[in-house]
Enzyme design. Structure first.
Site, PDB file in Angstrom:
ATOM      1  CB  SER A 111      -0.740  -0.061   1.034  1.00 53.28           C
ATOM      2  OG  SER A 111      -1.629   1.130   1.268  1.00 53.28           O
ATOM      3  CG  ASN A 123       6.895   7.739   3.591  1.00 53.59           C
ATOM      4  OD1 ASN A 123       5.542   8.359   3.621  1.00 53.59           O
ATOM      5  ND2 ASN A 123       7.037   6.550   3.630  1.00 53.59           N
ATOM      6  CB  CYS A 138       0.086   5.909   8.823  1.00 52.12           C
ATOM      7  SG  CYS A 138       0.787   7.260   7.991  1.00 52.12           S
TER       8      CYS A 138
HETATM    9  C1  LIG Z   1       5.997   6.505  -0.123  1.00 50.60           C
HETATM   10  C2  LIG Z   1       5.389   5.571   0.638  1.00 50.60           C
HETATM   11  C3  LIG Z   1       4.085   5.803   0.946  1.00 50.60           C
HETATM   12  C4  LIG Z   1       3.371   4.649   2.083  1.00 50.60           C
HETATM   13  N1  LIG Z   1       2.034   4.761   2.107  1.00 50.60           N
HETATM   14  C5  LIG Z   1       1.381   3.694   2.801  1.00 50.60           C
HETATM   15  C6  LIG Z   1       0.113   3.860   2.923  1.00 50.60           C
HETATM   16  O1  LIG Z   1      -0.548   4.717   2.389  1.00 50.60           O
HETATM   17  N2  LIG Z   1      -0.354   2.859   3.822  1.00 50.60           N
HETATM   18  C7  LIG Z   1      -0.060   1.913   4.209  1.00 50.60           C
HETATM   19  O2  LIG Z   1      -0.261   0.984   5.036  1.00 50.60           O
HETATM   20  N3  LIG Z   1       1.359   1.929   3.984  1.00 50.60           N
HETATM   21  C8  LIG Z   1       1.996   2.563   3.327  1.00 50.60           C
HETATM   22  N4  LIG Z   1       3.446   2.851   3.129  1.00 50.60           N
HETATM   23  C9  LIG Z   1       4.129   1.608   4.041  1.00 50.60           C
HETATM   24  C10 LIG Z   1       4.468   0.279   2.888  1.00 50.60           C
HETATM   25  O3  LIG Z   1       3.125  -0.166   2.344  1.00 50.60           O
HETATM   26  C11 LIG Z   1       5.409  -0.725   3.503  1.00 50.60           C
HETATM   27  O4  LIG Z   1       4.592  -1.142   4.597  1.00 50.60           O
HETATM   28  C12 LIG Z   1       6.733  -0.148   4.142  1.00 50.60           C
HETATM   29  O5  LIG Z   1       7.114   0.706   3.032  1.00 50.60           O
HETATM   30  C13 LIG Z   1       7.619  -1.194   4.320  1.00 50.60           C
HETATM   31  O6  LIG Z   1       7.768  -2.089   3.197  1.00 50.60           O
HETATM   32  P1  LIG Z   1       9.182  -1.519   2.225  1.00 50.60           P
HETATM   33  O7  LIG Z   1      10.267  -1.542   2.952  1.00 50.60           O
HETATM   34  O8  LIG Z   1       9.195  -2.777   0.866  1.00 50.60           O
HETATM   35  O9  LIG Z   1       8.649  -0.295   1.445  1.00 50.60           O
HETATM   36  C14 LIG Z   1       4.082   3.660   2.308  1.00 50.60           C
HETATM   37  C15 LIG Z   1       5.618   3.476   2.223  1.00 50.60           C
HETATM   38  C16 LIG Z   1       6.298   4.458   1.411  1.00 50.60           C
HETATM   39  C17 LIG Z   1       7.424   4.312   1.156  1.00 50.60           C
END
Ligand SMILES: Cc1cc2nc3c(=O)[nH]c(=O)nc-3n(C[C@H](O)[C@H](O)[C@H](O)COP(=O)(O)O)c2cc1C
Ligand SMILES: Cc1cc2nc3c(=O)[nH]c(=O)nc-3n(C[C@H](O)[C@H](O)[C@H](O)COP(=O)(O)OP(=O)(O)OC[C@H]3O[C@@H](n4cnc5c(N)ncnc54)[C@H](O)[C@@H]3O)c2cc1C
Ligand SMILES: Cc1cc2nc3c(=O)[nH]c(=O)nc-3n(C[C@H](O)[C@H](O)[C@H](O)COP(=O)(O)OP(=O)(O)OC[C@H]3O[C@@H](n4cnc5c(N)ncnc54)[C@H](O)[C@@H]3O)c2cc1C
Ligand SMILES: Cc1cc2nc3c(=O)[nH]c(=O)nc-3n(C[C@H](O)[C@H](O)[C@H](O)COP(=O)(O)O)c2cc1C
Ligand code: FES
Ligand code: FES
Lengths: 272, 314, 314, 272
Positions: free
Chosen positions: C23, C71, C132
């Site tokens: 997400s 972020n 979040c």
């Molecule tokens: C730019 C950005 C926006 C995100 N927005 C959301 C969001 O709207 N809802 C949510 O549950 N997680 C959000 N996340 C978290 C990601 O879904 C994920 O859980 C987190 O980044 C860890 O995984 P990764 O290291 O693969 O990015 C966001 C992450 C990033 C980097």
């Protein structure tokens, strides 16, 4: 538990202790599909390393790959300009980086580290190398020969992509085998070790290679009553005995600090 | 800009500069002798000690990760008596402030360690490690519980007169609350942060990379987490803070000072280069100038926050 | 080894493979059209929506860190009605299971979002974002509190029949306890982990790198933290888990499966390469073979733990 | 708030949308102390970029430096083999890596991205570049001239270490100044802009450079009643409008998505 008193006694040996120095790649030669020989010219002097000692090499990983990589000394030339020779098999980021280095590139070194091989018992030594374990044993063989002590070196590799057959200034193994038979004899380097010990009358064994090979070697030597020194492998952070990251459990559950008390141990310290 | 610009008063301890070696990554200090000029450090925090010698965890104990490393040493140490007898007399020769770090599995153990160490007269302060993720009892379990943290702090406080720094983990839901509990219980300052709980797995052998399965993450990967911990706890308590977690260069030190740290600790970066801490000391005056300041002290807590930093505007 | 080896049953949802887009890093899916073949994904988790459109946080909103990024988007989104009207009809054409992610600042808001989304019939499941770090209310404050997490979960559970995945943060002292609370409140599964709270500072201007001062850390830097969260929560609850945090290649996916994840989410890695998720799907069969298995399903939770993993041996 | 309906309407334009392609460094020329010109040969085709559009460049950072770096197109050659030209100033890890690239090295590209410059109002345009803002404006100047529309390009730089004076196939600015006077005139590029506008009768202004310069330009243009387009800078993650990481607050507090709705905006959208 190791004796902590001993541990601390060995500290503060700055005079002969390891140095932090910069080196320049003088030559980088691919000697097998996955292996290269790296000749490094030292920009500053280091204490003369003995066979079995190693350096922690800064492969330029910066913040991203923080840890230095341990590499055994394969060759050392004190003069005219001090130089070290390493044998490197590509297994991950750091070794890939090293094998891609161009002459002129800089490398940071910390060493020499650890305790190398002790004096052999008796007059005729067998050196048994598995994989890159050949590097410190070629250095040992060179040392022994320069002291006119007889030795044979046999080396086993996984496959031809790993075989290093030596170099003129470093020497070469007396026999080579590969597990898949793709080069030299087929089989493991300690196959038939018991017979070999009695046939040639070796009085001392030195081994460096994978854990299973060391254990097998130690077992056969113990049964044959031949003293055996083994060089252990462990992940390392400091190389100086201070982080306790490289510690392995030895005989009787004792903590062996591979970087400082080793990497070479008497096989009876390591295996029950 | 000269060296005096780095002078630091850390809860009453005079440091020549704010750069300390962190606990556990510099052993007992002696091991680094000859590799860096330890007399140029701000100070040295010794490896955590327990009452009895301790053998630590199963191997393997370390694993490199992206921008960091995991360790599960498990507080292997020589015990407080060996520290006092063999280490302190020799390491004291260096002439920089020394801090002991203590770890125990009962409140009483912490108290005993503090009073025993104070009696040596060789130490400038004591760091209370209630945040090690690698021991079954007495580590992070204390440090994420405000009551346990307060109990340990109180008993250490009552059993020694040295400044007491409580070392916390960022793995607490309410870190400022725990910092506040430590503050109320008499902590002279905080040390932030210990390693962050984590693990890694070999996708081929299916085994954990660490013999202990889980470990603690350190290095630049955790720097953002550590900075926020310092920022939050400085605002919550105003206590002097030893900040660290991923510091690699002088710019990183400035970041921690701005977030609210009075001094900083260099941990994992020492593995990348045993002399890194003194290199940082050398680079620091230029970094202070670049930040528009003349002393490190005037940067502490002086983050310039934007006016419009509102969460969730519409 | 063929494609069927990747078939995944996630809390009753049939996925062609366990690889989902996370997400917030894939927007509403439509933006990626033409850059990767979305029909080859296991599924897609849409950007979190709130009841009303939301403008998010002050700029700057992103900053790269060692092995990761921060972020502070602050849940900028088009609101649930626009999602339903404009996005769902078009994104449904892709033909892979879609999950909505919902965020609110009251228990009631979560319930309303869930029931409104269920009514579309276009979704396979709902992910409840109580983690979040970038919003003033209703984010991580819920997710680190077992009672609030349970309350949100219960009300979502009672207001829709879809599988409910509760997305948690690793920044909780007792994550397994919170996972357990979600489980008892009727969660069908968990999603682990959201970004880790952190910050960064410009050591020259003295300003925070993010307009919101603090943000959430993602990417490979946090992978060890995420893996441990999955491992702990799988052991604590046995619930199906969507695991993620720093996944970059197929080997990383195997690590998450072994720790206990049934499916995985690809977040930040999508920025490095918008087609990374489908590349991972392509690499996955070989990685499964390398792990000595024939299907991804048989790897779930099958970490080989050493016999002697004892903490703090003497 | 921007219109979300609009935002979504612009999605699903895969036919003309950005592509993920690989390119090979054909030439890398250092043109100032901190600046190089990178000629990339595309291994696959991309939709023809227009002036003001940009690419997200994968500098090879892997897991360690995850984000691609935005770079404006300075030149585009569709035939015989499609090629892109970029101007790169070294400011951090990614740009340092790019400027160190050797011919033959591979680079990943995502683009063309964003909305470029719109058609000029009237017949005589002034293009104002600050620093690397010269790259998209040289491309725009080339485009305008090929459509036989008159324009002048003036460029300001911090110091001589940043000055790029153009190249034959790309064109060059009509005037150059530096803030420290180390090359060309001394001063800022928008010094005396009001006078220049009235003296030469420019009917349209295009600007790309630091925020302060854009604001000043927009203010002067608004006062003079000359329409002005500005190209904004912002940190980016996706470049596709989906992460909302690049969003900046525009006039009236509206969210401007720099990567997708920009980087070029009418100055009235940006500044109140
Ligand atoms: C730019 C950005 C926006 C995100 N927005 C959301 C969001 O709207 N809802 C949510 O549950 N997680 C959000 N996340 C978290 C990601 O879904 C994920 O859980 C987190 O980044 C860890 O995984 P990764 O290291 O693969 O990015 C966001 C992450 C990033 C980097
Ligand atoms: C005393 C000693 C001497 C050695 N001598 C040689 C030699 O002469 N030639 C040679 O090719 N190899 C030698 N090795 C092994 C070599 O250190 C590893 O292959 C190397 O560290 C792998 O690093 P990498 O970045 O390529 O792999 P990665 O897998 O990316 O490394 C990740 C981390 O694990 C560590 N690591 C991985 N494999 C090993 C290993 N086998 N031993 C120790 N740490 C490891 C790395 O140091 C690093 O911290 C020696 C190891 C030791 C302990
Ligand atoms: C639409 C657009 C077009 C651009 N065109 C050019 C060009 O043609 N030539 C040129 O030299 N530069 C250009 N820039 C600026 C360029 O993108 C940055 O200088 C570059 O990203 C810095 O990366 P780094 O790794 O060297 O620096 P680092 O400071 O190490 O980067 C860290 C992070 O911050 C981001 N970042 C840092 N500075 C900037 C910046 N000024 N703008 C956006 N992101 C930044 C990086 O992308 C990265 O994610 C452009 C920026 C944008 C938004
Ligand atoms: C190998 C290793 C051993 C450590 N041992 C201790 C310890 O004994 N006591 C302690 O308080 N912290 C210990 N730490 C934590 C560090 O002191 C430091 O808080 C942490 O590593 C974060 O800082 P860094 O990223 O600079 O390393 C240890 C860290 C490492 C990597
Ligand atoms: S590697 Fe640090 S003690 Fe051996
Ligand atoms: S960079 Fe992701 S929306 Fe602009």
């Amino acid at each position: 538990m190791p004796s902590w008193r001993d541990h601390l006694q060995r500290l503060r040996v700055a005079e002969h202790g390891p140095a932090l120095v910069r080196a320049v790649v003088a030559r980088n030669e691919r000697v097998a599909a996955r292996v290269c020989v790296l000749d490094l010219r030292l920009e500053e002097d280091v204490p003369a390393p003995s066979a079995g000692q190693f350096f922690l090499v800064d492969c330029g990983g910066g913040r991203e790959h923080l840890l230095r990589r341990p590499l055994s000394v394969m060759g050392y030339d004190p003069a005219p300009q001090p130089a070290l020779i390493f044998l490197v098999e590509v297994v991950g980021w750091g070794t890939r980086r090293l094998c891609a280095m161009q002459p002129g590139e800089k490398v940071g070194l910390l060493g020499p580290l650890g305790r190398g091989f002790g004096a052999p018992a008796g007059r005729f030594s067998l050196l048994i190398a598995g994989g890159m374990g050949i590097a410190p044993l070629l250095f040992l063989s060179h040392e022994l020969k320069s002291r006119e002590q007889a030795c044979d070196l046999i080396a086993g590799f996984r496959d031809s992509g790993q075989v290093f057959g030596g170099r003129q200034d470093i020497g070469s193994p007396n026999g080579v085998c590969t597990e898949d038979g793709s080069m030299g004899g087929r089989g493991k380097v300690c196959d038939g070790l018991a017979g070999r010990l009695s046939e040639f009358g070796y009085t001392s064994v030195f081994a460096c290679g994978p854990g299973g090979m060391l254990e097998e070697t130690a077992r056969v030597c113990a049964a044959a009553g031949v003293p055996c020194q083994v060089s252990l492998d462990s992940r390392m952070a400091c190389g100086l005995g201070m982080c306790r990251g490289c510690v392995k459990q030895g005989a009787g559950g004792a903590n062996l600090c591979v970087c400082k008390d080793g990497p070479v141990f008497d096989s009876t310290q390591v295996f029950d | 800009m000269n060296e005096s610009s780095l002078m630091t008063n850390l809860a009453g301890i005079e440091l020549a500069n704010p750069v300390l070696l962190a606990s556990g990554t510099a052993g007992y200090g002696l091991e680094l002798d000859g590799l860096l000029d330890m007399s140029r450090l701000g100070g040295l925090i010794l490896k955590s000690v327990t009452i009895e010698p301790w053998a630590g965890n199963a191997e393997p104990r370390i694993w490199e990760t992206t921008g960091g490393m995991l360790n599960s040493i498990g507080l292997e140490n020589i015990g407080v008596e060996a520290l006092i007898e063999d280490v302190l007399p020799r390491i004291s020769e260096i002439g920089v402030p020394l801090m002991a770090s203590i770890a125990g599995d009962t409140v009483r153990a912490f108290a005993r360690l503090a009073s025993r160490l104070e009696s040596t007269g060789a130490l400038a302060a004591v760091e209370v490690n209630v945040s090690c993720p690698n021991v079954e009892r007495g580590g992070i379990q204390f440090g994420v519980d405000p009551n346990a943290t307060a109990a340990v702090t109180t008993s250490v406080r009552e059993n020694c007169t040295m400044p007491v720094f409580v070392k916390l983990s960022a793995a607490a839901s309410d870190l400022p609350g725990i910092a506040d509990a430590a503050s109320r219980a008499g902590a002279s300052g905080l040390s932030l942060i210990n390693t962050v709980p984590g693990m890694a797995i070999d996708p081929v052998s299916r085994s954990p990379r660490l013999g202990n399965v889980t470990g603690g993450l350190s290095g630049p990967a955790i720097k953002p987490i550590a900075l926020k911990a310092v920022y939050d706890c400085f605002r919550a308590t105003g206590l002097p803070i030893i900040g660290g977690g991923g510091i690699y260069d002088a710019g990183d030190v400035i970041e921690f000072l701005l977030a609210g740290a009075t001094a900083v600790s260099i941990g994992t970066a020492t593995f990348q280069d045993p002399a890194r801490a003194t290199k940082i000391v050398e680079e620091l005056p230029d970094a202070v100038t670049a930040a528009g300041a003349t002393t490190t002290a005037e940067l502490v807590g002086r983050l310039r926050t934007p006016r419009n930093a509102s969460k969730g505007k519409r």
